[in-house]
Design a protein around this motif. Structure first.
Motif, short mmCIF file in Angstrom:
data_model
loop_
_atom_site.label_atom_id
_atom_site.label_comp_id
_atom_site.label_asym_id
_atom_site.label_seq_id
_atom_site.Cartn_x
_atom_site.Cartn_y
_atom_site.Cartn_z
N PRO A 1 -2.92 -5.09 7.13
CA PRO A 1 -1.59 -5.41 7.78
C PRO A 1 -0.13 -5.62 7.18
O PRO A 1 0.62 -4.95 7.39
CB PRO A 1 -1.65 -5.52 9.11
N ARG A 2 -0.25 -7.23 6.78
CA ARG A 2 0.77 -7.56 6.49
C ARG A 2 1.50 -6.25 5.53
O ARG A 2 2.50 -6.93 4.92
CB ARG A 2 0.28 -9.03 6.07
N VAL A 3 0.27 -6.50 4.19
CA VAL A 3 0.54 -5.50 3.25
C VAL A 3 1.26 -3.99 3.86
O VAL A 3 2.41 -3.65 2.80
CB VAL A 3 -0.44 -5.15 2.31
N VAL A 4 0.60 -3.92 4.87
CA VAL A 4 1.35 -2.58 5.18
C VAL A 4 3.23 -2.89 5.90
O VAL A 4 3.91 -1.47 5.35
CB VAL A 4 0.67 -1.80 6.22
N GLU A 5 2.59 -3.73 5.91
CA GLU A 5 4.95 -3.53 6.64
C GLU A 5 5.65 -4.15 5.74
O GLU A 5 6.67 -3.39 5.75
CB GLU A 5 4.57 -5.34 7.17
N ILE A 6 5.10 -4.34 4.21
CA ILE A 6 5.95 -4.63 3.02
C ILE A 6 5.95 -3.47 2.54
O ILE A 6 7.17 -2.68 2.18
CB ILE A 6 5.01 -5.64 1.99
N LEU A 7 4.75 -2.09 2.50
CA LEU A 7 4.98 -0.69 2.12
C LEU A 7 4.34 -0.30 3.13
O LEU A 7 3.17 0.36 3.02
CB LEU A 7 4.04 -1.40 1.14
N PRO A 8 5.57 0.23 3.99
CA PRO A 8 5.00 1.23 5.04
C PRO A 8 4.57 2.60 4.70
O PRO A 8 3.30 3.24 5.36
CB PRO A 8 6.08 1.32 5.97
N ALA A 9 4.90 2.77 3.72
CA ALA A 9 5.22 3.90 3.03
C ALA A 9 3.26 4.46 2.83
O ALA A 9 2.61 5.62 2.88
CB ALA A 9 5.66 4.85 1.96
N TYR A 10 2.62 3.23 2.75
CA TYR A 10 1.20 3.15 2.00
C TYR A 10 0.48 2.73 3.15
O TYR A 10 -0.94 2.47 2.78
CB TYR A 10 0.80 1.79 0.82
N ARG A 11 0.52 3.23 4.34
CA ARG A 11 -0.13 3.42 5.72
C ARG A 11 -1.19 3.09 5.89
O ARG A 11 -2.24 2.68 5.96
CB ARG A 11 0.64 3.03 7.06
N SER A 12 -1.57 4.64 5.64
CA SER A 12 -3.05 4.95 5.27
C SER A 12 -3.70 5.08 4.22
O SER A 12 -5.35 5.59 3.89
CB SER A 12 -3.20 6.13 5.74
N TYR A 13 -3.66 4.11 2.99
CA TYR A 13 -4.05 4.21 2.12
C TYR A 13 -5.14 2.90 1.42
O TYR A 13 -4.92 2.45 2.72
CB TYR A 13 -2.92 3.86 0.76
N ARG A 14 -5.79 3.22 1.01
CA ARG A 14 -6.54 2.10 0.69
C ARG A 14 -6.34 1.40 -0.71
O ARG A 14 -6.15 1.84 -1.49
CB ARG A 14 -8.26 2.80 0.89
N TYR A 15 -7.41 0.33 -0.92
CA TYR A 15 -7.24 -0.01 -2.42
C TYR A 15 -8.93 -0.77 -2.76
O TYR A 15 -9.62 -0.48 -2.06
CB TYR A 15 -6.49 -1.43 -1.60
N PHE A 16 -8.63 -1.33 -4.35
CA PHE A 16 -9.75 -1.71 -4.90
C PHE A 16 -9.04 -2.96 -5.85
O PHE A 16 -8.14 -3.03 -6.26
CB PHE A 16 -11.04 -1.00 -4.93
N VAL A 17 -10.01 -3.30 -5.69
CA VAL A 17 -9.53 -5.06 -6.94
C VAL A 17 -10.58 -4.02 -8.49
O VAL A 17 -11.43 -4.55 -8.53
CB VAL A 17 -9.40 -5.84 -6.53
N LEU A 18 -9.53 -4.57 -8.72
CA LEU A 18 -10.78 -4.02 -11.02
C LEU A 18 -11.33 -5.98 -10.95
O LEU A 18 -10.55 -7.11 -10.47
CB LEU A 18 -9.71 -4.34 -11.62
#
Length: 83
Positions: free
Chosen positions: A45-62
């Protein structure tokens, strides 16, 4: 555009989530679809606050600590965060 301060904050938030990094066997670049075998994680949620356009997106880490943000329906890589 994401500022360097925002990148650092996003990196810190993601690191707190302790997601297992992966070593990809595929090309990692914006516009490329990751394989459906890659486990995606919801953006905190804290990332979505910074990047609201990415609300429904997901991530992975390399394994090299890059954070890859993905459109979850297509698995298309939309952003690669390098800090």
């Amino acid at each position: 555009m994401i500022s360097s301060e925002q990148k650092t904050e996003i990196r810190n938030i993601i690191v707190e989530n302790k997601v297992e990094p992966i070593k990809p066997s595929f090309s990692v670049s914006v516009g490329v679809a990751a394989p459906k075998t890659v486990e995606l994680h919801p953006l905190p949620p804290r990332v979505v606050e910074i990047l609201p356009a990415y609300r429904s997106y997901r991530y992975f880490v390399l394994a090299d600590n890059r954070i890859v943000i993905v459109e979850p329906d297509t698995y298309e890589i939309v952003y690669i965060l390098v800090v």
